[in-house]
Scaffold this motif. Structure first.
Motif, short mmCIF file in Angstrom:
data_model
loop_
_atom_site.label_atom_id
_atom_site.label_comp_id
_atom_site.label_asym_id
_atom_site.label_seq_id
_atom_site.Cartn_x
_atom_site.Cartn_y
_atom_site.Cartn_z
N ARG A 178 0.84 -1.19 0.00
CA ARG A 178 0.00 0.00 0.00
C ARG A 178 0.88 1.25 0.00
O ARG A 178 2.08 1.18 0.23
CB ARG A 178 -0.95 0.00 1.19
CG ARG A 178 -0.24 0.11 2.50
CD ARG A 178 -1.24 0.18 3.65
NE ARG A 178 -0.49 0.20 4.88
CZ ARG A 178 -0.82 -0.47 5.96
NH1 ARG A 178 -1.90 -1.20 5.97
NH2 ARG A 178 -0.09 -0.39 7.04
N LEU A 179 0.25 2.38 -0.23
CA LEU A 179 0.97 3.65 -0.23
C LEU A 179 1.50 3.95 1.16
O LEU A 179 0.81 3.77 2.16
CB LEU A 179 0.05 4.78 -0.66
CG LEU A 179 -0.39 4.80 -2.10
CD1 LEU A 179 -1.42 5.88 -2.31
CD2 LEU A 179 0.76 4.99 -3.03
N HIS B 32 0.21 10.31 1.38
CA HIS B 32 -1.22 10.51 1.55
C HIS B 32 -1.53 11.97 1.86
O HIS B 32 -0.78 12.62 2.59
CB HIS B 32 -1.75 9.70 2.74
CG HIS B 32 -1.81 8.24 2.50
ND1 HIS B 32 -2.99 7.54 2.50
CD2 HIS B 32 -0.85 7.33 2.25
CE1 HIS B 32 -2.75 6.27 2.26
NE2 HIS B 32 -1.45 6.12 2.12
N VAL C 212 -8.11 10.56 -1.59
CA VAL C 212 -9.22 9.87 -2.26
C VAL C 212 -10.51 10.20 -1.53
O VAL C 212 -10.55 10.18 -0.30
CB VAL C 212 -8.99 8.34 -2.26
CG1 VAL C 212 -10.19 7.63 -2.85
CG2 VAL C 212 -7.73 8.00 -3.03
N LYS D 119 -12.86 3.55 -3.19
CA LYS D 119 -11.59 4.09 -2.69
C LYS D 119 -10.44 3.11 -2.94
O LYS D 119 -9.35 3.51 -3.32
CB LYS D 119 -11.69 4.44 -1.21
CG LYS D 119 -12.58 5.65 -0.97
CD LYS D 119 -12.54 6.13 0.46
CE LYS D 119 -13.31 5.21 1.37
NZ LYS D 119 -13.42 5.75 2.74
N ARG D 120 -10.69 1.81 -2.75
CA ARG D 120 -9.65 0.80 -3.03
C ARG D 120 -9.26 0.83 -4.50
O ARG D 120 -8.07 0.76 -4.83
CB ARG D 120 -10.15 -0.60 -2.65
CG ARG D 120 -10.02 -0.92 -1.19
CD ARG D 120 -10.18 -2.42 -0.94
NE ARG D 120 -11.36 -2.99 -1.55
CZ ARG D 120 -12.56 -3.06 -0.98
NH1 ARG D 120 -12.75 -2.58 0.24
NH2 ARG D 120 -13.57 -3.63 -1.61
N ARG E 225 -7.11 3.99 -5.13
CA ARG E 225 -5.76 3.85 -4.56
C ARG E 225 -4.91 2.90 -5.39
O ARG E 225 -3.73 3.17 -5.66
CB ARG E 225 -5.82 3.39 -3.11
CG ARG E 225 -6.19 4.47 -2.13
CD ARG E 225 -5.95 4.04 -0.70
NE ARG E 225 -6.70 2.84 -0.34
CZ ARG E 225 -7.89 2.84 0.24
NH1 ARG E 225 -8.47 3.99 0.55
NH2 ARG E 225 -8.49 1.71 0.53
N GLU E 226 -5.49 1.79 -5.81
CA GLU E 226 -4.74 0.83 -6.62
C GLU E 226 -4.40 1.41 -7.98
O GLU E 226 -3.32 1.17 -8.51
CB GLU E 226 -5.56 -0.47 -6.76
CG GLU E 226 -4.83 -1.57 -7.48
CD GLU E 226 -3.63 -2.13 -6.73
OE1 GLU E 226 -2.93 -2.98 -7.31
OE2 GLU E 226 -3.37 -1.73 -5.58
N ARG F 36 -1.44 3.58 -7.42
CA ARG F 36 -0.27 2.75 -7.11
C ARG F 36 0.31 2.13 -8.38
O ARG F 36 1.52 2.09 -8.57
CB ARG F 36 -0.65 1.66 -6.12
CG ARG F 36 0.52 0.85 -5.60
CD ARG F 36 0.07 -0.26 -4.70
NE ARG F 36 -0.51 -1.37 -5.43
CZ ARG F 36 0.21 -2.33 -6.02
NH1 ARG F 36 1.51 -2.30 -5.98
NH2 ARG F 36 -0.40 -3.31 -6.65
#
Length: 152
Positions: free
Chosen positions: A28-29, A34, A72, A89-90, A93-94, A97
């Motif tokens: 993850r980040l 963030h 996000v 949101k997932r 984020r992905e 990434r």
């Protein structure tokens, strides 16, 4: 099993010493990448460029850091209940990434705020990834001084 835990701990130590965009131990980040405070989000909304897509809206503002940062949002009005908001949101984020290589092509580093749209929930990962890479390309064009129709 003990060897795996040992290697994860070693990766966490290694990634903590160098600020990597991805915490390789958990995929993850990392925290420095963030946007967290509401003031940071407000600043990007107020003075950043806006790029609208079918699946997301991106707000982009240059920062003075050596890396990009991500914020996000997925509102209840735009995406629905908690399960749907968390999935949106997932996905965002992905998408961010997986777009590290494209982001590194940009001359400046930016704060990115990605807002989910309801249509994002009907898609798998390739569609938002493709759209975000188009947004990065538009930001790259705007960075060069040429304005395009998708930004404001």
């Amino acid at each position: 099993m003990a060897v795996w835990y040992l290697s994860v701990a070693a990766l966490r130590v290694a990634s903590a010493s160098r600020h990597r965009i991805i915490d390789t131990a958990v995929g993850r980040l990392s925290k420095p990448f963030h946007l967290r405070a509401s003031e940071e989000f407000r600043r990007v909304y107020a003075s950043g460029r806006r790029y609208d897509g079918r699946l997301m809206t991106a707000f982009v503002q240059p920062n003075d850091l050596q890396h990009h940062r991500l914020g996000v949002t997925a509102s209840r009005k735009a995406t629905g209940n908690a399960v749907e908001r968390n999935r949106a949101k997932r996905l965002l984020r992905e998408t961010f990434r997986l777009s590290v290589a494209e982001l590194d092509r940009l001359d400046a580093k930016y704060d990115w705020v990605l807002n989910a749209k309801r249509s994002l929930l009907r898609e798998k990962l390739p569609a938002p990834l493709e759209e975000f890479q188009r947004i990065i390309a538009c930001a790259e064009i705007d960075e060069g001084g040429t304005s395009v129709g998708t930004g404001r």
